[in-house]
Design a protein around this motif. Structure first.
Motif, short mmCIF file in Angstrom:
data_model
loop_
_atom_site.label_atom_id
_atom_site.label_comp_id
_atom_site.label_asym_id
_atom_site.label_seq_id
_atom_site.Cartn_x
_atom_site.Cartn_y
_atom_site.Cartn_z
N GLY A 255 5.72 -0.36 -1.39
CA GLY A 255 5.50 0.07 -2.64
C GLY A 255 4.43 -0.61 -3.55
N PHE A 256 3.66 -0.13 -4.30
CA PHE A 256 2.65 -0.68 -4.88
C PHE A 256 2.74 -1.63 -6.21
CE2 PHE A 256 0.63 3.71 -3.89
CZ PHE A 256 -0.23 3.12 -3.28
N GLU A 257 4.06 -1.28 -6.90
CA GLU A 257 4.46 -2.27 -7.85
C GLU A 257 5.16 -3.46 -7.33
OE1 GLU A 257 3.74 -2.37 -11.10
OE2 GLU A 257 2.43 -0.60 -10.67
N ARG A 258 6.09 -3.27 -6.15
CA ARG A 258 6.73 -4.56 -5.82
C ARG A 258 5.86 -5.48 -5.13
NH1 ARG A 258 8.98 -7.95 -4.69
NH2 ARG A 258 10.80 -8.60 -2.99
N LEU A 259 4.71 -4.87 -4.70
CA LEU A 259 3.75 -5.61 -3.89
C LEU A 259 2.44 -6.39 -4.92
CD1 LEU A 259 3.14 -3.94 -0.45
CD2 LEU A 259 3.90 -6.17 -0.88
N LEU A 263 0.51 -9.82 -3.87
CA LEU A 263 -1.16 -9.71 -3.48
C LEU A 263 -1.84 -10.49 -4.39
CD1 LEU A 263 -0.21 -7.67 -1.37
CD2 LEU A 263 -2.24 -6.44 -2.16
N GLU A 264 -1.21 -10.76 -5.82
CA GLU A 264 -2.05 -11.53 -6.95
C GLU A 264 -2.02 -12.95 -6.46
OE1 GLU A 264 -1.43 -8.92 -11.04
OE2 GLU A 264 -0.11 -10.68 -10.44
N ILE A 265 -0.87 -13.43 -5.87
CA ILE A 265 -0.58 -14.74 -5.53
C ILE A 265 -1.73 -15.08 -4.33
CG2 ILE A 265 0.98 -16.42 -4.61
CD1 ILE A 265 3.06 -15.24 -6.18
N VAL A 266 -1.67 -14.12 -3.20
CA VAL A 266 -2.36 -14.44 -2.10
C VAL A 266 -3.82 -14.22 -2.53
CG1 VAL A 266 -3.12 -13.33 -0.04
CG2 VAL A 266 -0.75 -13.19 -0.48
N VAL A 267 -4.38 -13.25 -3.27
CA VAL A 267 -5.51 -13.31 -3.91
C VAL A 267 -6.17 -14.63 -4.36
CG1 VAL A 267 -7.43 -12.25 -5.23
CG2 VAL A 267 -5.83 -10.75 -4.04
N ASP A 281 -9.01 -7.29 -7.52
CA ASP A 281 -8.09 -6.84 -8.33
C ASP A 281 -7.09 -5.95 -7.45
OD1 ASP A 281 -6.92 -6.14 -11.35
OD2 ASP A 281 -6.98 -4.29 -10.47
N VAL A 282 -5.77 -6.10 -7.74
CA VAL A 282 -4.82 -5.41 -7.11
C VAL A 282 -4.97 -4.02 -7.04
CG1 VAL A 282 -2.27 -4.82 -6.50
CG2 VAL A 282 -3.01 -7.47 -7.00
#
Length: 298
Positions: A255-259, A263-267, A281-282
């Motif tokens: 799911g987009f919201e769950r991730l 993904l922000e942390i990984v970026v 940007d996610v």
């Protein structure tokens, strides 16, 4: 009746992918034509360079680099592999190393872009204030995404010896290993309280560190968007068929919201380590998949 669309697919064997591979979870709207690639990371370079497959597991760092450099992949909001990472940094028991002793030490990793290495460096930064350039990173492989170049402080040329053998011989002070992490007492973790720190990290963030997600090739999305959409739903159905203990961390996420937050942390970690040429940007990352999957992805 039209022919059933076929997607050339690479996924490693996990409890949540086996229902797809053994035919327990299927759909008349798509057939997944599985290609065996072992270890699975050998599929990554062909996927991001040549679209060798229609649907493939892909390390999150490689996926983000592919997006940043305009490679023809579409990142789906599907995590198929996650792992706690602090215990993946090991030393030889005859020559143990503490985190405080790491500056200037030779640390081996298959590739500087390897996702496990990214997480280990992120944890060393947040736990001990160590920057990537404080250590000597010794690698064998380059990036799967051809356009990326390692930072100047990364050294190449390990040769054919395994990282574990180089550690045994004293040619490396510590190494980062993932699925090939050895068992037994010969090797010891560099972070002594790795499990406790990982558990606290999970309680704080609510997810395990993401390793591998799933991408579709842009050509497959153009040719058969409905098949790609159905493949995503098959991934979710297969995962739902697996029973896991309540309250334990899950290696999968959808799911987009769950991730968004993972993904922000990984970026952010990738930017700090020089793994990306620019901040992603996610919303940008997921925009192509959102156009294909629609709101049902969440």
């Amino acid at each position: 009746m039209p022919d059933q669309p076929v997607l050339r697919t690479v996924l490693a064997d996990y409890p949540h992918t086996l229902p797809l591979k053994n035919g327990e979870v299927t759909s008349p709207a798509v057939r997944l034509d599985f290609h065996a690639v072992s270890p699975v990371h050998k599929a990554f370079a062909p996927m991001v360079r040549d679209e060798a497959y229609d649907l493939s597991e892909l390390a999150i760092v490689t996926a983000l680099q592919a997006i940043a450099y305009g490679r023809p992949v579409v990142l789906l909001p599907a995590v198929v592999a996650s792992r706690f990472q602090r215990g993946c940094l090991i030393a030889h028991s005859a020559r143990p190393v503490t985190p405080a002793e790491l500056p200037g030490k030779r640390v081996g990793v298959r590739a500087f872009t390897q996702t496990t290495g990214m997480w280990v460096r992120a944890h060393l930064s947040e736990d001990y204030g160590l920057a990537p350039q404080d250590l000597r990173w010794i690698t064998r492989d380059g990036a799967h995404v051809r356009e990326y170049e390692d930072p100047a402080y990364v050294e190449h040329g390990i040769g054919e010896a395994t990282l574990a053998d180089l550690l045994r011989e004293g040619r490396l002070d510590a190494v980062v290993l993932g699925n090939d992490l050895p068992e037994g007492e010969e090797f010891v973790p560099v972070i002594p309280d790795a499990a406790a720190r990982d558990a606290e990290w999970w309680r704080h963030t609510g997810f395990m560190p993401v390793n591998h997600m799933v991408v579709a090739g842009e050509s497959a999305v153009r040719r058969a968007p409905g098949a790609v959409r159905e493949a995503y739903h098959l991934l979710r159905r297969a995962d739902a068929a697996v029973t896991r203990p309540d309250g334990e961390p899950s290696p999968t996420m959808f799911g987009f919201e769950r991730l968004r937050r993972p993904l922000e942390i990984v970026v952010d970690a990738c930017l700090e380590q020089g793994l990306l040429p620019r901040k992603l940007d996610v919303g940008e990352v997921f925009a192509p998949a959102a156009a294909v999957l629609g709101p049902d992805a969440d």
